[in-house]
Enzyme design. Structure first.
Site, mmCIF file in Angstrom:
data_model
loop_
_atom_site.group_PDB
_atom_site.id
_atom_site.type_symbol
_atom_site.label_atom_id
_atom_site.label_comp_id
_atom_site.label_asym_id
_atom_site.label_seq_id
_atom_site.Cartn_x
_atom_site.Cartn_y
_atom_site.Cartn_z
ATOM 1 N N HIS A 106 0.907 -1.287 0.094
ATOM 2 C CA HIS A 106 -0.084 0.091 0.001
ATOM 3 C C HIS A 106 0.797 1.127 -0.087
ATOM 4 C CE1 HIS A 106 -3.211 -2.468 2.213
ATOM 5 N NE2 HIS A 106 -3.497 -2.633 0.933
ATOM 6 N N LYS B 90 -17.427 -6.807 5.859
ATOM 7 C CA LYS B 90 -16.088 -7.379 6.324
ATOM 8 C C LYS B 90 -15.473 -6.421 7.744
ATOM 9 C CE LYS B 90 -13.098 -7.283 2.099
ATOM 10 N NZ LYS B 90 -11.759 -6.821 1.849
ATOM 11 N N ARG C 199 -1.807 -6.495 -8.225
ATOM 12 C CA ARG C 199 -0.876 -7.549 -8.201
ATOM 13 C C ARG C 199 -0.789 -8.330 -8.981
ATOM 14 N NH1 ARG C 199 -2.982 -7.777 -2.042
ATOM 15 N NH2 ARG C 199 -4.852 -7.343 -3.298
ATOM 16 N N SER D 164 -2.821 -7.569 3.082
ATOM 17 C CA SER D 164 -3.075 -7.443 4.472
ATOM 18 C C SER D 164 -3.676 -8.924 4.957
ATOM 19 C CB SER D 164 -4.388 -6.410 4.784
ATOM 20 O OG SER D 164 -3.899 -5.143 4.221
HETATM 21 P P1 ADP Z 1 -9.643 -3.682 -0.673
HETATM 22 O O1 ADP Z 1 -10.251 -4.492 0.409
HETATM 23 O O2 ADP Z 1 -10.487 -2.651 -1.281
HETATM 24 O O3 ADP Z 1 -9.140 -4.500 -1.778
HETATM 25 P P2 ADP Z 1 -6.914 -3.497 0.265
HETATM 26 O O4 ADP Z 1 -6.665 -2.561 1.484
HETATM 27 O O5 ADP Z 1 -6.870 -4.878 0.238
HETATM 28 O O6 ADP Z 1 -8.563 -2.835 0.236
HETATM 29 O O7 ADP Z 1 -6.134 -2.582 -1.102
HETATM 30 C C1 ADP Z 1 -6.322 -1.598 -1.452
HETATM 31 C C2 ADP Z 1 -5.857 -1.623 -2.823
HETATM 32 O O8 ADP Z 1 -4.491 -1.684 -2.876
HETATM 33 C C3 ADP Z 1 -6.488 -2.258 -3.748
HETATM 34 O O9 ADP Z 1 -6.471 -1.829 -5.086
HETATM 35 C C4 ADP Z 1 -5.472 -3.570 -3.942
HETATM 36 O O10 ADP Z 1 -5.268 -4.400 -5.156
HETATM 37 C C5 ADP Z 1 -4.121 -2.671 -3.590
HETATM 38 N N1 ADP Z 1 -2.942 -3.329 -3.093
HETATM 39 C C6 ADP Z 1 -3.171 -4.346 -1.981
HETATM 40 N N2 ADP Z 1 -1.934 -4.663 -1.657
HETATM 41 C C7 ADP Z 1 -0.945 -4.313 -2.694
HETATM 42 C C8 ADP Z 1 0.381 -4.506 -3.005
HETATM 43 N N3 ADP Z 1 1.086 -5.510 -2.108
HETATM 44 N N4 ADP Z 1 1.008 -4.065 -4.017
HETATM 45 C C9 ADP Z 1 0.261 -2.950 -4.863
HETATM 46 N N5 ADP Z 1 -1.204 -2.954 -4.627
HETATM 47 C C10 ADP Z 1 -1.901 -3.372 -3.421
#
Ligand code: ADP
Length: 166
Positions: free
Chosen positions: A22, A46, A95, A133
């Site tokens: 992130h 969630k 990803r 996460s």
């Molecule tokens: P959500 O539950 O909306 O997917 P996340 O917090 O898991 O929220 O992710 C928010 C955004 O960040 C999404 O677009 C996700 O694909 C992207 N993201 C999550 N992890 C990574 C990572 N390791 N590298 C790049 N982008 C990421």
């Protein structure tokens, strides 16, 4: 077509908790836009491991070096939040092909609901492409070393949430 230079974007997500992946996306968005709003979604489906206030606190610590990044949270539809914020660019990270499938579906639905809102995808850096996460939560739950995947300044916060209470 009318050309509009956009200066602001929103990076929405759960950030439960924020990871190095992130932060990488936030840093890159902050280099492209004058202002980036990192917006934590309250998703009724969630409940999340960390309360929204704690997620926000960890995000703020992890992004303390980025002066043009602000933080917010919202419930409901992303497009309604975008309209309320008078902002037209959503940034999301990609990803994998699995991310591409779910993210492109979401982007198309959002486009149908609000044609003025564009979704901009930034590819994950190879270093962070397997970081999520949910993986951090799972590793922490079973006592593994999750520290390579999150900013050093939040390692203790995550650890505290998973340590068995005395
Ligand atoms: P959500 O539950 O909306 O997917 P996340 O917090 O898991 O929220 O992710 C928010 C955004 O960040 C999404 O677009 C996700 O694909 C992207 N993201 C999550 N992890 C990574 C990572 N390791 N590298 C790049 N982008 C990421």
């Amino acid at each position: 077509m009318r050309r509009v230079a956009e200066k602001r974007c929103v990076y929405p997500g759960s950030f439960d908790p924020v990871t190095n992946g992130h932060v990488d996306i936030i840093e890159r968005a902050a280099a492209l836009f004058d202002e980036v709003t990192v917006a934590i979604l309250h998703n009724p489906a969630k409940t999340g491991r960390f309360p929204v206030e704690k997620r926000m606190e960890m995000l703020k610590k992890a992004c303390a070096h980025l002066p043009n990044v602000r933080f917010d949270h919202f419930g409901g539809l992303l497009v309604d939040y975008m309209r309320r914020s008078d902002c037209r660019v959503v940034v999301r990270g990609l990803r994998s092909t699995a991310d591409f499938e779910s993210e492109s579906t979401m982007a198309q639905l959002n486009r149908a609901l609000a044609p003025e809102v564009e979704t901009l995808f930034l590819p994950a850096s190879p270093l962070h492409s397997v970081v999520s996460s949910s993986a951090v939560r799972e590793i922490a739950l079973f006592g593994g070393d999750f520290s390579p995947f999150v900013p050093a300044c939040i390692v203790q916060d995550v650890q505290n949430a998973f340590d068995p209470k005395p």
